[in-house]
Scaffold this motif. Structure first.
Motif, PDB file in Angstrom:
ATOM      1  N   ARG A 142       0.821  -1.208   0.000  1.00 17.55           N
ATOM      2  CA  ARG A 142       0.000   0.000   0.000  1.00 17.55           C
ATOM      3  C   ARG A 142       0.855   1.257   0.000  1.00 17.55           C
ATOM      4  NH1 ARG A 142      -4.634  -2.423   4.164  1.00 17.55           N
ATOM      5  NH2 ARG A 142      -5.869  -3.328   2.469  1.00 17.55           N
ATOM      6  N   THR A 143       1.945   1.207   0.714  1.00 15.19           N
ATOM      7  CA  THR A 143       2.826   2.377   0.754  1.00 15.19           C
ATOM      8  C   THR A 143       3.402   2.675  -0.623  1.00 15.19           C
ATOM      9  OG1 THR A 143       3.417   1.921   3.053  1.00 15.19           O
ATOM     10  CG2 THR A 143       4.913   3.332   1.801  1.00 15.19           C
ATOM     11  N   THR A 145       2.353   1.616  -3.592  1.00 18.94           N
ATOM     12  CA  THR A 145       1.312   1.955  -4.558  1.00 18.94           C
ATOM     13  C   THR A 145       0.804   3.370  -4.348  1.00 18.94           C
ATOM     14  OG1 THR A 145       0.635  -0.361  -4.478  1.00 18.94           O
ATOM     15  CG2 THR A 145      -0.840   1.161  -5.591  1.00 18.94           C
ATOM     16  N   ALA A 146       0.574   3.710  -3.090  1.00 13.74           N
ATOM     17  CA  ALA A 146       0.054   5.045  -2.793  1.00 13.74           C
ATOM     18  C   ALA A 146       1.033   6.115  -3.269  1.00 13.74           C
ATOM     19  CB  ALA A 146      -0.198   5.186  -1.291  1.00 13.74           C
ATOM     20  N   TRP A 147       2.297   5.898  -3.012  1.00 14.83           N
ATOM     21  CA  TRP A 147       3.281   6.893  -3.448  1.00 14.83           C
ATOM     22  C   TRP A 147       3.302   7.003  -4.969  1.00 14.83           C
ATOM     23  CZ3 TRP A 147       7.531   5.647  -6.496  1.00 14.83           C
ATOM     24  CH2 TRP A 147       8.292   6.770  -6.875  1.00 14.83           C
ATOM     25  N   TYR A 149       1.124   6.063  -7.282  1.00 20.43           N
ATOM     26  CA  TYR A 149      -0.103   6.604  -7.861  1.00 20.43           C
ATOM     27  C   TYR A 149      -0.240   8.102  -7.561  1.00 20.43           C
ATOM     28  CZ  TYR A 149      -4.944   7.888  -8.345  1.00 20.43           C
ATOM     29  OH  TYR A 149      -6.093   8.561  -8.671  1.00 20.43           O
ATOM     30  N   GLY A 150       0.053   8.468  -6.323  1.00 18.69           N
ATOM     31  CA  GLY A 150      -0.036   9.885  -5.958  1.00 18.69           C
ATOM     32  C   GLY A 150       0.918  10.729  -6.783  1.00 18.69           C
ATOM     33  N   PHE A 151       2.115  10.244  -6.960  1.00 22.90           N
ATOM     34  CA  PHE A 151       3.101  10.988  -7.749  1.00 22.90           C
ATOM     35  C   PHE A 151       2.610  11.194  -9.177  1.00 22.90           C
ATOM     36  CE2 PHE A 151       6.806  11.911 -10.195  1.00 22.90           C
ATOM     37  CZ  PHE A 151       7.668  12.563  -9.345  1.00 22.90           C
TER      38      PHE A 151
ATOM     39  N   ALA B 146       3.091  13.150  -2.285  1.00 20.81           N
ATOM     40  CA  ALA B 146       2.544  12.147  -3.203  1.00 20.81           C
ATOM     41  C   ALA B 146       2.070  10.926  -2.430  1.00 20.81           C
ATOM     42  CB  ALA B 146       3.606  11.742  -4.231  1.00 20.81           C
ATOM     43  N   TRP B 147       2.879  10.483  -1.489  1.00 20.44           N
ATOM     44  CA  TRP B 147       2.466   9.310  -0.717  1.00 20.44           C
ATOM     45  C   TRP B 147       1.195   9.596   0.073  1.00 20.44           C
ATOM     46  CZ3 TRP B 147       2.175   9.288   4.665  1.00 20.44           C
ATOM     47  CH2 TRP B 147       1.675   8.091   5.195  1.00 20.44           C
ATOM     48  N   GLY B 150      -1.824  10.112  -2.228  1.00 18.54           N
ATOM     49  CA  GLY B 150      -2.177   8.836  -2.853  1.00 18.54           C
ATOM     50  C   GLY B 150      -2.849   7.903  -1.861  1.00 18.54           C
ATOM     51  N   MET B 154      -6.740   6.659  -2.280  1.00 16.20           N
ATOM     52  CA  MET B 154      -7.056   5.245  -2.426  1.00 16.20           C
ATOM     53  C   MET B 154      -7.930   4.765  -1.270  1.00 16.20           C
ATOM     54  SD  MET B 154      -3.426   3.832  -3.902  1.00 16.20           S
ATOM     55  CE  MET B 154      -4.060   2.170  -4.133  1.00 16.20           C
TER      56      MET B 154
END
Lengths: 183, 183
Positions: A142-143, A145-147, A149-151, B146-147, B150, B154
């Motif tokens: 999750r960490t 992916t979140a980074w 995707y957020g980026f 970003a993290w 994101g 999500m």
DNA sequence: GTCTATAGCATGATAGAC
DNA sequence: GTCTATCATGCTATAGAC
């Protein structure tokens, strides 16, 4: 030989994705898609119950495509494979920004990827991240992916207006996250 | 004494944000906002040139509010302050998900926060991240933002369907990112 | 500043013929 | 499966009276 269908599933999903990338998710309307595949709007209701079902076709298709590309990229050491997968995600997001937002944050649950399409992607990710964080691969996945995707989202939305080298920021962020994940 | 305006800027922005949170960004239409503040749609064009201008009012307001809350939370050591700011962002995103997406990825540049509203937020972030990454604070700020963004996106979109403790995943991710940023 | 009225258009969806 | 026709609704935006 049977008469060829005018609207094959392939043509349909291709039309949805093309319209989405070119004009935005809101432009994916029954009539726009119908026109793109050469039929009238009412006929589409034989293929998809409504507009969101149309979007889900694209979301599932994009999920499969993204997974294929991440798989192909993820070779070498666990750390190297994860980095390559993240870069593959960024490349996909740059090529198909609307499809990416459909995969990660669709406008409604029924427009996003189906559980069946998501499952293999999740499995791949957990597998890839396991060597680095064997104690809690789910959080680690999750960490990362979140980074990533957020980026990509912020990059595409022009949120990085301060200038600077965005490619370098991606690589630095990637290195930092991977460094932080190792336990 | 002058007659009180029926539509004050405060009432206007409050109405936009309330509709956005309750019914989604797409529901922020001229007529919906007009009805909420007790006038007819055409009158709104005296206050905002179009629908996107209306959204920008909300984006700027949310940006200020978010910055206030991050500032208030960011006390203590640099690392502790950054963690608190990230938690403040998550709390804001949980309370105002639509406003958050407006701040970080608005539907069009003219609907997002103005440069004037963004500047102080960027300055705060660069300042807060500087002690950890004095050599490249801009990349570090982007990585953390970003993290956090994101993750929150999500989370709200139900992308974390695998179960598990999402709060714990946030804390673990936060620790990992901060660990990775230290150079 | 606000109103009524309206233009002009797009939408999702359905009924029923072919 | 596809069509024509249509409904009902919603939207942005403008003109001009008050």
């Amino acid at each position: 030989m049977p008469a060829p269908q005018r609207v094959t599933p392939e043509r349909l999903v291709a039309a949805v994705r093309e319209i989405a990338e070119r004009d935005g998710l809101d432009a994916v309307t029954m009539s726009a898609v119908a026109a793109a595949v050469g039929v009238r709007a009412p006929s589409l209701y034989k293929r998809a119950a409504n507009r969101h079902a149309l979007l889900r076709l694209a979301a599932d298709d994009a999920t499969r495509e993204l997974l294929d590309e991440m798989r192909a990229a993820a070779v070498g050491s666990p750390r190297h494979a994860l980095a390559a997968a993240a870069r593959a995600l960024r490349a996909f997001a740059a090529r198909c920004p609307r499809a990416t937002s459909l995969v990660f944050s669709a406008p409604g649950p029924d427009a996003g990827p189906s559980a069946a399409a998501m499952a293999p992607a999740m499995a791949f990710l957990l597998d890839a991240v396991h060597p680095l964080s064997p104690d809690d691969p789910l959080s680690a996945a999750r960490t990362l992916t979140a980074w990533a995707y957020g980026f990509c989202t912020m990059e595409q939305n022009g949120a990085f207006r301060q200038g600077g080298d965005v490619d370098a920021a991606f690589e630095r962020g990637l290195a930092a996250v991977l460094r932080g994940l190792r336990t």
